[in-house]
Scaffold this active site. Structure first.
Site, PDB file in Angstrom:
ATOM      1  N   GLU A 141      -1.856   0.415   1.704  1.00  0.00           N
ATOM      2  CA  GLU A 141      -1.587  -0.693   2.624  1.00  0.00           C
ATOM      3  C   GLU A 141      -0.506  -0.310   3.619  1.00  0.00           C
ATOM      4  O   GLU A 141      -0.584  -0.672   4.808  1.00  0.00           O
ATOM      5  CB  GLU A 141      -1.162  -1.942   1.841  1.00  0.00           C
ATOM      6  CG  GLU A 141      -1.034  -3.204   2.677  1.00  0.00           C
ATOM      7  CD  GLU A 141       0.333  -3.397   3.338  1.00  0.00           C
ATOM      8  OE1 GLU A 141       0.449  -4.266   4.218  1.00  0.00           O
ATOM      9  OE2 GLU A 141       1.295  -2.667   2.971  1.00  0.00           O
ATOM     10  N   ASP A 175       1.024   0.662  -3.293  1.00  0.00           N
ATOM     11  CA  ASP A 175       1.783   1.742  -2.672  1.00  0.00           C
ATOM     12  C   ASP A 175       3.079   1.199  -2.085  1.00  0.00           C
ATOM     13  O   ASP A 175       3.239  -0.018  -1.900  1.00  0.00           O
ATOM     14  CB  ASP A 175       0.960   2.440  -1.594  1.00  0.00           C
ATOM     15  CG  ASP A 175       0.558   1.531  -0.443  1.00  0.00           C
ATOM     16  OD1 ASP A 175       0.121   0.397  -0.721  1.00  0.00           O
ATOM     17  OD2 ASP A 175       0.663   1.944   0.727  1.00  0.00           O
TER      18      ASP A 175
END
Length: 391
Positions: free
Chosen positions: A141, A79
């Site tokens: 994350e 991400d």
């Protein structure tokens, strides 16, 4: 200038082309890497999140006997942070190379590492290995390391316990042994709305929320002045801040609700569980006070993100392996957080090492240098050679 592999650039272009901003799905990217794993003869292990919009992925290359226990894990998240409101000089989701730098959202943090790992799949699977190599890719994350623990749980359920992990956040290809923890708490203060000319009939959520703000500011000041301290960090104490606040609806209405978001990044010597308990105790007292005005009032605390810090010893297995592979150890500890603490607490010796500079992360015109990608390629190649069965 040393050049990275063409395959790494090709994969980085593909990965950057997927808009995997944390608020959106990452499934298209995960499917692309899983397909590459399948072509290499591997069985992708996909671990979806609760609503199925995102997933972790693990590709395990077994040892020469077909075993998957132990081994080395190369871990990265897929991400990225938003580009909203940023002034980019090129399309953030299209790879652009100029003057030895590779531009695009996530190039440094941390699709450059991901690309180097995926590009090496044909080499990794070309010859038998002495021990397994696990390639792990996580979601979310950037919004609190939410994907790492489910990934660890899935590995443990499958009986897979890597002995060493390299987390590929941007460190200029030097090993980072220690970083602070991350804690984000959302405090929701619910009062009672009323016309502002009749304030005694209401309970002002904003005014009580201001007490939460002051509580957090006071303890942040104590951390700064009283410690604990660790001079290996550029900011040698635990830091705290109030990063978001939202409440009230109109100038003539006693506000019914206010939400305050608090963050702190702590040294290992600080007990995060005790700090969370202290916040909850303060808010419980605040709620009792509010309910003396009106029993309908309430205060709730939700930990929306919590990731442990990392403090890997100098003689740890991950450090020793990194040194054998030609890496250097950074003498400093870092203030930013990673998923490394989660892997370390699960019993995997872990360090952080990857291409690029953290100073470029999250900015407009984010970039990673070509020679950094080349250094990552070389590191992965050395690891694969070391893991191969000798003829």
């Amino acid at each position: 200038m040393t050049a990275p592999r063409d395959e790494t650039i090709d994969w980085l272009a593909r990965l950057v082309g997927f808009d995997t901003t944390s608020r959106d799905s990452n499934l298209a990217l995960i499917d692309a890497i899983a397909e590459a794993g399948s072509r290499a003869g591997l069985r992708p292990r996909i671990v979806p999140d609760a609503d199925g919009r995102k997933a972790n992925l693990v590709l395990t290359v077994p040892d020469a006997t077909g075993g998957t226990e132990g081994g080395v894990m190369l871990a990265g998240h897929v991400d990225c942070v938003p580009v909203d409101g940023q002034n980019w000089s090129s399309d953030p989701f299209q790879l652009t190379i100029r003057d030895g730098l590779v531009y695009g959202r996530g190039t440094a943090d941390m699709k450059g590492f991901d690309a180097a790992v995926v590009a090496a799949l044909p080499d990794i699977t070309a010859a038998p290995l002495r021990e397994p190599l696990h390639l792990a890719f996580t979601y979310d994350e950037e919004v609190g390391c939410r994907g790492a623990q489910p990934l660890v749980d899935a590995l443990q359920d499958a009986g897979v316990h890597p002995r060493v992990c390299f987390v590929g956040e941007p460190t200029s290809m030097r090993m980072i042994r220690a970083h602070k923890s991350i804690n984000v708490a959302e405090v929701t203060v619910r009062g009672v709305g009323a016309h502002s000319s009749l304030t005694p009939e209401g309970v002002n959520a904003v005014e009580y929320a201001a007490r939460v703000v002051q509580f957090h500011r006071d303890r942040s000041d104590r951390w700064r002045t009283e410690g604990p301290f660790d001079d290996a960090y550029p900011v040698p104490y635990t830091t705290g801040s109030v990063n978001r606040i939202a409440g009230g609806t109109a100038v003539n209405i006693v506000p019914e609700q206010c939400v305050v978001t608090l963050e702190w990044r702590s040294l290992g010597q600080l007990d995060d569980a005790a700090e969370i308990a202290a916040l909850e105790e303060f808010c419980a007292g605040l709620e009792r006070e509010m309910r003396r005005e009106n029993p309908a009032a309430s205060v709730s605390v939700e930990m929306v993100a919590a990731a442990p810090g990392l403090d890997t010893p100098e003689d740890a297995e991950a450090v020793r392996l990194g040194l054998e592979l030609g890496l250097e150890v950074c003498p400093d500890k870092v203030t930013y957080g990673t998923e490394a603490g989660i892997y370390d607490r699960s019993g995997i010796s872990t360090v952080v090492v990857g291409p690029g500079d953290i100073a470029q992360a999250h900015k407009a015109d984010e970039f990673v240098a070509l020679d950094q990608l080349a250094a990552c390629d070389a590191f992965v190649a050395r690891l694969v050679r070391q893991l191969r069965v000798e003829d």
